[in-house]
Design a protein around this motif. Structure first.
Motif, PDB file in Angstrom:
ATOM      1  N   ALA A  13     -15.574  35.925 -39.629  1.00  8.48           N
ATOM      2  CA  ALA A  13     -15.948  34.694 -38.932  1.00  8.48           C
ATOM      3  C   ALA A  13     -15.537  34.845 -37.466  1.00  8.48           C
ATOM      4  N   GLU A  14     -16.297  34.211 -36.587  1.00  5.09           N
ATOM      5  CA  GLU A  14     -16.059  34.405 -35.152  1.00  5.09           C
ATOM      6  C   GLU A  14     -15.762  33.095 -34.447  1.00  5.09           C
ATOM      7  N   LEU A  15     -14.846  33.216 -33.482  1.00  3.95           N
ATOM      8  CA  LEU A  15     -14.552  32.171 -32.515  1.00  3.95           C
ATOM      9  C   LEU A  15     -15.070  32.652 -31.158  1.00  3.95           C
ATOM     10  N   PRO A  16     -15.086  31.810 -30.146  1.00  3.55           N
ATOM     11  CA  PRO A  16     -15.569  32.274 -28.830  1.00  3.55           C
ATOM     12  C   PRO A  16     -14.801  33.468 -28.280  1.00  3.55           C
ATOM     13  N   ASN A  17     -13.503  33.565 -28.615  1.00  2.00           N
ATOM     14  CA  ASN A  17     -12.692  34.628 -28.009  1.00  2.00           C
ATOM     15  C   ASN A  17     -12.174  35.674 -29.000  1.00  2.00           C
ATOM     16  N   LYS A  18     -12.420  35.474 -30.284  1.00  2.00           N
ATOM     17  CA  LYS A  18     -11.893  36.430 -31.254  1.00  2.00           C
ATOM     18  C   LYS A  18     -12.721  36.454 -32.530  1.00  2.00           C
ATOM     19  N   LYS A  19     -12.534  37.522 -33.287  1.00  2.61           N
ATOM     20  CA  LYS A  19     -13.191  37.688 -34.580  1.00  2.61           C
ATOM     21  C   LYS A  19     -12.093  37.754 -35.650  1.00  2.61           C
ATOM     22  N   ILE A  20     -12.263  36.984 -36.726  1.00  2.00           N
ATOM     23  CA  ILE A  20     -11.307  36.983 -37.838  1.00  2.00           C
ATOM     24  C   ILE A  20     -11.920  37.766 -39.000  1.00  2.00           C
ATOM     25  N   ILE A  21     -11.181  38.768 -39.476  1.00  2.00           N
ATOM     26  CA  ILE A  21     -11.672  39.635 -40.545  1.00  2.00           C
ATOM     27  C   ILE A  21     -10.734  39.526 -41.742  1.00  2.00           C
ATOM     28  N   VAL A  22     -11.277  39.152 -42.882  1.00  3.78           N
ATOM     29  CA  VAL A  22     -10.497  39.021 -44.121  1.00  3.78           C
ATOM     30  C   VAL A  22     -11.020  40.038 -45.125  1.00  3.78           C
ATOM     31  N   LEU A  57      -9.670  33.945 -58.456  1.00  4.28           N
ATOM     32  CA  LEU A  57      -9.588  35.295 -59.018  1.00  4.28           C
ATOM     33  C   LEU A  57      -8.786  35.357 -60.321  1.00  4.28           C
ATOM     34  N   GLU A  58      -7.849  34.441 -60.513  1.00 11.12           N
ATOM     35  CA  GLU A  58      -7.099  34.265 -61.766  1.00 11.12           C
ATOM     36  C   GLU A  58      -6.175  35.427 -62.114  1.00 11.12           C
ATOM     37  N   ARG A  59      -6.720  36.634 -62.263  1.00  8.32           N
ATOM     38  CA  ARG A  59      -5.907  37.785 -62.666  1.00  8.32           C
ATOM     39  C   ARG A  59      -6.242  38.993 -61.798  1.00  8.32           C
ATOM     40  N   GLY A  60      -5.300  39.950 -61.787  1.00  9.71           N
ATOM     41  CA  GLY A  60      -5.547  41.200 -61.072  1.00  9.71           C
ATOM     42  C   GLY A  60      -4.457  41.486 -60.050  1.00  9.71           C
ATOM     43  N   LYS A  61      -4.346  42.736 -59.698  1.00  5.62           N
ATOM     44  CA  LYS A  61      -3.455  43.141 -58.604  1.00  5.62           C
ATOM     45  C   LYS A  61      -4.270  43.022 -57.315  1.00  5.62           C
ATOM     46  N   VAL A  62      -4.022  41.975 -56.559  1.00  6.33           N
ATOM     47  CA  VAL A  62      -4.866  41.617 -55.420  1.00  6.33           C
ATOM     48  C   VAL A  62      -4.127  41.880 -54.109  1.00  6.33           C
ATOM     49  N   ASP A  63      -4.835  42.516 -53.192  1.00  4.15           N
ATOM     50  CA  ASP A  63      -4.298  42.806 -51.862  1.00  4.15           C
ATOM     51  C   ASP A  63      -5.200  42.110 -50.844  1.00  4.15           C
ATOM     52  N   LEU A  64      -4.634  41.141 -50.113  1.00  9.43           N
ATOM     53  CA  LEU A  64      -5.400  40.397 -49.109  1.00  9.43           C
ATOM     54  C   LEU A  64      -4.843  40.695 -47.720  1.00  9.43           C
ATOM     55  N   SER A  65      -5.717  41.049 -46.804  1.00 11.70           N
ATOM     56  CA  SER A  65      -5.288  41.307 -45.419  1.00 11.70           C
ATOM     57  C   SER A  65      -6.175  40.533 -44.459  1.00 11.70           C
ATOM     58  N   ILE A  66      -5.538  40.011 -43.415  1.00  5.70           N
ATOM     59  CA  ILE A  66      -6.247  39.284 -42.362  1.00  5.70           C
ATOM     60  C   ILE A  66      -5.898  39.925 -41.023  1.00  5.70           C
ATOM     61  N   ARG A  67      -6.920  40.207 -40.238  1.00  3.89           N
ATOM     62  CA  ARG A  67      -6.683  40.751 -38.898  1.00  3.89           C
ATOM     63  C   ARG A  67      -7.663  40.117 -37.930  1.00  3.89           C
ATOM     64  N   VAL A 131     -12.271  28.030 -39.301  1.00  2.00           N
ATOM     65  CA  VAL A 131     -12.990  29.308 -39.262  1.00  2.00           C
ATOM     66  C   VAL A 131     -12.280  30.341 -40.137  1.00  2.00           C
ATOM     67  N   LEU A 132     -10.957  30.332 -40.114  1.00  4.92           N
ATOM     68  CA  LEU A 132     -10.175  31.246 -40.954  1.00  4.92           C
ATOM     69  C   LEU A 132     -10.503  31.044 -42.428  1.00  4.92           C
ATOM     70  N   MET A 133     -10.524  29.802 -42.880  1.00  3.72           N
ATOM     71  CA  MET A 133     -10.794  29.521 -44.293  1.00  3.72           C
ATOM     72  C   MET A 133     -12.238  29.874 -44.670  1.00  3.72           C
ATOM     73  N   LYS A 134     -13.159  29.775 -43.699  1.00  6.57           N
ATOM     74  CA  LYS A 134     -14.527  30.214 -43.966  1.00  6.57           C
ATOM     75  C   LYS A 134     -14.574  31.719 -44.214  1.00  6.57           C
ATOM     76  N   ALA A 135     -13.782  32.482 -43.447  1.00  4.83           N
ATOM     77  CA  ALA A 135     -13.731  33.934 -43.639  1.00  4.83           C
ATOM     78  C   ALA A 135     -13.116  34.266 -44.998  1.00  4.83           C
ATOM     79  N   VAL A 136     -12.079  33.530 -45.394  1.00  7.38           N
ATOM     80  CA  VAL A 136     -11.455  33.731 -46.715  1.00  7.38           C
ATOM     81  C   VAL A 136     -12.463  33.422 -47.817  1.00  7.38           C
ATOM     82  N   ASP A 137     -13.196  32.322 -47.637  1.00 12.11           N
ATOM     83  CA  ASP A 137     -14.197  31.934 -48.643  1.00 12.11           C
ATOM     84  C   ASP A 137     -15.297  32.991 -48.767  1.00 12.11           C
ATOM     85  N   ALA A 138     -15.732  33.547 -47.643  1.00 16.02           N
ATOM     86  CA  ALA A 138     -16.769  34.580 -47.665  1.00 16.02           C
ATOM     87  C   ALA A 138     -16.280  35.832 -48.391  1.00 16.02           C
TER      88      ALA A 138
END
Length: 290
Positions: A13-22, A57-67, A131-138
């Motif tokens: 997801a993008e803001l005017p000055n930055k891009k959020i990648i999940v 996701l309920e179950r699983g070994k999940v690795d989430l990263s945001i940059r 915008v952050l939560m939209k990237a997480v949802d995507a």
């Protein structure tokens, strides 16, 4: 339809000055094991993000990263001109006093001095949080699609393996009477070799009936057939069936093992080995099921 625990999803997801990648990756696990790498600016949203990941996701070994990536010409870091000028004046003065030449590349030296760069303190604004939560949802949408696609392939494989076991179970029937006749023949042959012993033929018949009943495999066959049907029915119940399918597979293994121990017939034992091979492939992959 069943779902796999293995998957990958990416949301941007993008803001005017930055891009959020999940990015979200997941592997199989007995429960939800979630690890996160989140920039300090977004730490206040971590609990909300974790709750959403756990819900979906309920179950699983999940690795989430945001940059984030800056896409504007100006970033949040600034050169502290006052500090830079102070260091410059000191270096020039110290060089003159010591009678040495001022470094030619004095600017690069200055840029490595403490406190030259300053970062504006940032607060998470509501629009950026949205915008952050939209990237997480995507990212979650994508990993769910991945899991469903993987689950479809696994369901097809399980169905094929269950059908193979059911076919092998039917093949057992053609050897059952032959097996009983061979057992009777071995007993009678063994007794006929003992000429000097007189035995009660009625009692022998009773003992043979008892012995053959102990080797009867009808109950095992019926229970195994029931487990095969139950496994297929459970798959059709949708997501969240992985643990139950694992338990059913264990019960199937018990019945197959009992068939093998009671068979006393070479061809039946070969069939049992083939059943075990099919079941092992099911057990390996059922660990990946939600």
């Amino acid at each position: 339809m069943i779902q796999s625990m293995t998957g990958f999803g990416k949301g941007i997801a993008e803001l005017p000055n930055k891009k959020i990648i999940v990015e979200i990756k997941s592997l199989n696990s007995k429960q939800l094991d979630l690890s996160t790498r989140i920039p300090s600016l977004y730490r206040e949203k971590e609990m909300e993000i974790r709750a959403e990941v756990a819900r979906r996701l309920e179950r699983g070994k999940v690795d989430l990263s945001i940059r984030t990536e800056n896409i504007a010409a100006e970033g949040s870091s600034r050169i502290n001109v006052g500090v830079l000028k102070g260091y410059h004046d000191q270096i020039v003065g110290a060089a003159a006093e010591a009678g040495i030449d001022t470094p030619q590349d004095w600017f690069s030296v200055l840029m490595r001095m403490p406190d030259i760069m300053t970062t504006e303190s940032a607060e998470l604004h509501e629009d950026e949080a949205s915008v952050l939560m939209k990237a997480v949802d995507a990212a979650l949408n994508q990993i769910e699609e991945f899991r469903m696609h993987e689950g479809k392939g696994l369901q097809e494989m399980f169905t094929r393996k269950i059908e193979n076991i059911a076919t092998l179970l039917k093949e057992v029937e053609q050897y059952e009477q032959e097996r009983i006749d061979k057992i009777k023949g071995r007993i009678v042959e063994g007794l006929s070799k003992i000429k000097e012993i007189d035995y009660d033929k009625n009692r022998l018949e009773q003992e043979m009936i008892y012995y053959i009943e102990k080797l009867d495999i009808n109950e095992e066959k019926h229970r195994l057939a029931d487990h095969l049907r139950y496994f297929l029915e459970t798959m059709d119940n949708g997501r969240g069936q992985g643990k139950k399918m694992g338990f059913i597979a264990q019960e199937m293994g018990r019945e197959i093992n009992t068939l093998g121990s009671k068979s006393n017939h070479a061809e039946m034992q070969r069939i049992v080995v083939r059943m075990k091979d099919e079941l092992e492939q099911i057990k390996e992959q059922v660990l990946n099921i939600m």
